[in-house]
Each structure stands twice: as C-alpha cells, then as structure tokens.
Design an enzyme around this catalytic site. Structure first.
Site, PDB file in Angstrom:
ATOM      1  N   LYS A  85      -1.623  27.494 -17.155  1.00 44.84           N
ATOM      2  CA  LYS A  85      -1.900  27.266 -15.735  1.00 44.84           C
ATOM      3  C   LYS A  85      -1.180  26.005 -15.254  1.00 44.84           C
ATOM      4  CE  LYS A  85      -6.184  24.902 -17.094  1.00 44.84           C
ATOM      5  NZ  LYS A  85      -7.616  25.120 -17.386  1.00 44.84           N
ATOM      6  N   TYR A 116       4.962  -5.320  -5.193  1.00 48.94           N
ATOM      7  CA  TYR A 116       4.077  -5.299  -4.020  1.00 48.94           C
ATOM      8  C   TYR A 116       2.782  -6.057  -4.286  1.00 48.94           C
ATOM      9  CZ  TYR A 116       6.801  -1.680  -1.648  1.00 48.94           C
ATOM     10  OH  TYR A 116       7.787  -0.986  -1.005  1.00 48.94           O
TER      11      TYR A 116
END
Ligand SMILES: *Cc1c(COP(=O)(O)O)cnc(C)c1O
Length: 373
Positions: free
Chosen positions: A55, A270
């Site tokens: 899956k 950041y």
C-alpha cells in the site's frame, strides 16, 4: 504512479532533452535487500505463505519497481489500501502471477473495475457483504473480521451472524483475515485476546485460508502465523524488533552544496535556533522537508558522511539541512554525498517523535530515484 524524476526533462521547442547534471538528491532503493527480506520472512514461517503489503506506493518506495521485485522473489499475494493502488500493483505485475487484495472494502460502483483488473476486495462489514451477495456474488473476495482493533472488519455480532447463517456459503471467499493492534508490544494482553478470537473464527471456516500477522505479528511466533502472513515494514525497513535479520532497503543521498566555517556566536538556519559555542565546520546539504526529512528530524537528528555521524544542526528547511562536521575525519567537498535514513532510519524516526513507517511514506517526489538490483 509516483513520477520518477530521473527521466530527462523536455522543454517545448528544444530539440534535445535536458538532463539534470548538477549533484541532486537521490533516493536509492535496493531491490535485492527487499528480495532478501522477503525470503527471510518466508524462511521464518515455513508453514505459511508470505504475502506482501504494498500500500501507499509500496511504503513510499515505488510500487512499479517493488512489486515485480517481490514477485521475482516468489511473492504471489499483494495487499493495497485503495483500488487505485490495486490497479498500479496489477500494472506493475504485468504478466507475472499474483493476487491483489484491496483492504478498503467493497463498493458496488467499482465492481467492473475489480472484475476487469482482477482485484479482490476485502469486505469490512455486513452491509458490504450483502451488497456483494446482491451485485457480484461471483467476484472473488476476502473477509476482514475485527478481533479487537475496532478500525475495519466485521464486528462480533456481524461475525456471529455470518457464521450462523452461512452467509459466505455461495461466495468466492479467497481469504479471511484480521489485524493485530499491538503486535509490536509482544507482552500486550490484546495480542492473546485477538488470537483466541481469530482462532475461533478460522476454526469455524476451516476451508478458507486465514491471514493474521503483519511484520511484528510474524515475530510473535507460530501461533500467530496461520496460512498467510501480511508483512509490510519488514520487507522494506527492518523488523520492529532489533537483531532479527532484516535490512533497510532505502537511503537518501544528498549532495553537499557548501562547506562553511562558523565562529562562536554564529547561528545556523531559520529561527537561529542553533548557535556555535566554538569554531566549527558545517556543511549545507541539498535536501529538506520537501524531500521527506521532516522538520522534526532537525536539531539532534543524524546523517552520515562516509559512514561517520554528522549531526543535523538547527532547523530543517524546505530544500536544505546543515550538518555538523566537528567530529568528521577527512576532507569534505561540494558534491560529496551525505546519507540520511538508511541504517539510521529507526533512530531518526524516534528522534522525530514518529515511526519509520511515517518517514518512508513521506519521502518526497523530486528525488532522482535509483533502483539497485
Ligand atoms: C499495513 C497493514 C499490514 C502490514 O503491516 P506492517 O506492520 O507494515 O507489517 C498488514 N495488514 C493490514 C491490515 C495493514 O493495514
């Protein structure tokens, strides 16, 4: 299918295809490791057939490549979540033999698609069972009995009715199944409870192959293995328990873009969340959260260069991470490749507060995907 970006890029009006030649991050998937993991699972469960759960694009690794590799290793049963994934698995199988089961239930509108593509729906409740009996009694199916997870599957009352009234009698039931909620906690009381419930159900339907164990379930021992096992993770990324002989088949290889020298007080990335307290060497690497290195992998996460640990510094950006070269022995040049995930998949997942499954299925789409084997 997930786009494979290693193909040349065509620009309208240009006669030749342009190939990306600058160092770019690549995702390396070793299909031989998947085949070896498959055979290892099969050897651990000599009395059962080993199916493969593929899956979510084979756990993010590429169903187009992974499904045929598993088929070549002897796998003949494949499980997906969505019908669209079933179609991809069928396409990937081509002429190879293999049954494809779809976990997410039977929806009458899909009957023709399921028939034509040879997909086997897994029935999840009495309503679906009645619709199948009405609309497509000849369609091969599987039945999911819930034994304690309360997610999908016929509940206790529905199960009793199915058994009492013989509701499966004239159907093409290829498999009955159930799913363990706590297989990765070997001592959890629910494992035994689910096992006893499923034994009772499979005992009442002795002619239909029964399937119960996922990867961790296989390791709970022979009682849990029944006729068919349904591993996913152990095929791709090692076992839930350490030291059980499975390998990780995937790693991210991301190029160094810059090497920098920082002075005490210099911060990285950041938010300036990491600040040097000594002169240190760092490298800026071309991969970030757009590639599946989750933001939660930052600050304390690990990567490797030539096998040596190079911790991730500060925040993960969309396209970049910085790594700490203070303890790295040797030269580093732009264009060298840093490895992420690989043998560190479990440690990095834990650091990020998640599980290896989630890191795998979030691998990004812009990698050059390289399949070995
Ligand atoms: C995903 C899934 C599996 C495979 O689980 P792993 O832990 O990856 O081995 C098996 N059965 C069902 C019903 C699943 O949803």
């Amino acid at each position: 299918m997930v786009p494979v970006r290693s193909s040349p890029i065509l620009i309208p009006g240009l006669k030749t295809a342009l190939t990306n030649i600058a160092p770019a991050p690549r995702l390396v998937v070793d299909l031989d490791i998947i085949r070896t993991n498959y055979r290892h699972l099969q050897a651990l469960t000599p009395g059962a057939e080993t199916a493969a759960v593929v899956k979510a694009n084979a756990y993010g690794l590429g169903a187009e490549q992974v499904v045929p590799a598993l088929a070549d290793a002897g796998c003949r049963q494949f499980f997906v979540a969505h019908t669209s994934e079933g179609l991809e698995a069928r396409q990937a199988l081509g002429d190879r033999p293999g049954e494809v089961f779809v976990f997410n239930g039977f929806w009458p509108a899909e009957t023709d698609t399921l028939h034509t593509a040879g997909l086997i729906p897994v029935i999840n409740d009495l309503g679906q069972l009645q619709q199948l009996r009405e609309h497509a009694p000849d369609l091969p199916c599987a039945i999911h009995f819930d034994t304690g997870m309360n997610r999908l599957g016929l509940d206790e009352r529905e199960t009793q009715r199915v058994l009492d009234e013989g509701l499966l009698d004239r159907l093409q039931v290829r498999q009955i199944m159930s799913h363990l909620a706590c297989a990765d906690e070997a001592d959890h009381a629910l494992n035994r409870q689910q096992l006893e419930r499923f034994k009772a159900i499979s005992g009442a339907l002795p002619d239909i192959p029964a399937s119960f164990a996922n990867s961790a379930g296989v390791l709970l021992g022979p009682d849990y293995q029944f006729d068919v096992t349904r591993p996913g993770l152990a095929l791709y990324a090692g076992a839930p328990a350490p030291g059980t002989g499975f390998d990780v088949c995937v790693r991210i290889e991301a190029p160094v873009l810059q090497v920098r020298m920082l002075q005490p007080g210099d911060s990285v990335g950041y938010g300036a969340t990491w600040t040097a307290d000594r002169p240190i060497r760092t490298a800026t690497i071309a991969a970030g959260y757009a590639d599946g290195i989750l933001r939660a992998c930052g600050e304390g996460g690990i990567a490797r260069l030539n096998g040596q640990l190079v911790p991730i510094l500060g925040r993960v950006s969309m396209d970049l991470i910085s790594v700490d070269l203070s303890d790295f022995q040797g030269e580093v040049h732009p264009g060298d490749y840093v490895h992420v995930l690989g043998a560190d998949l479990d440690a990095l997942s834990e650091h990020a507060g998640t599980i290896s499954y989630e890191l795998l299925v979030r691998l990004g789409l812009r990698f050059n995907r390289v399949y070995k084997g």
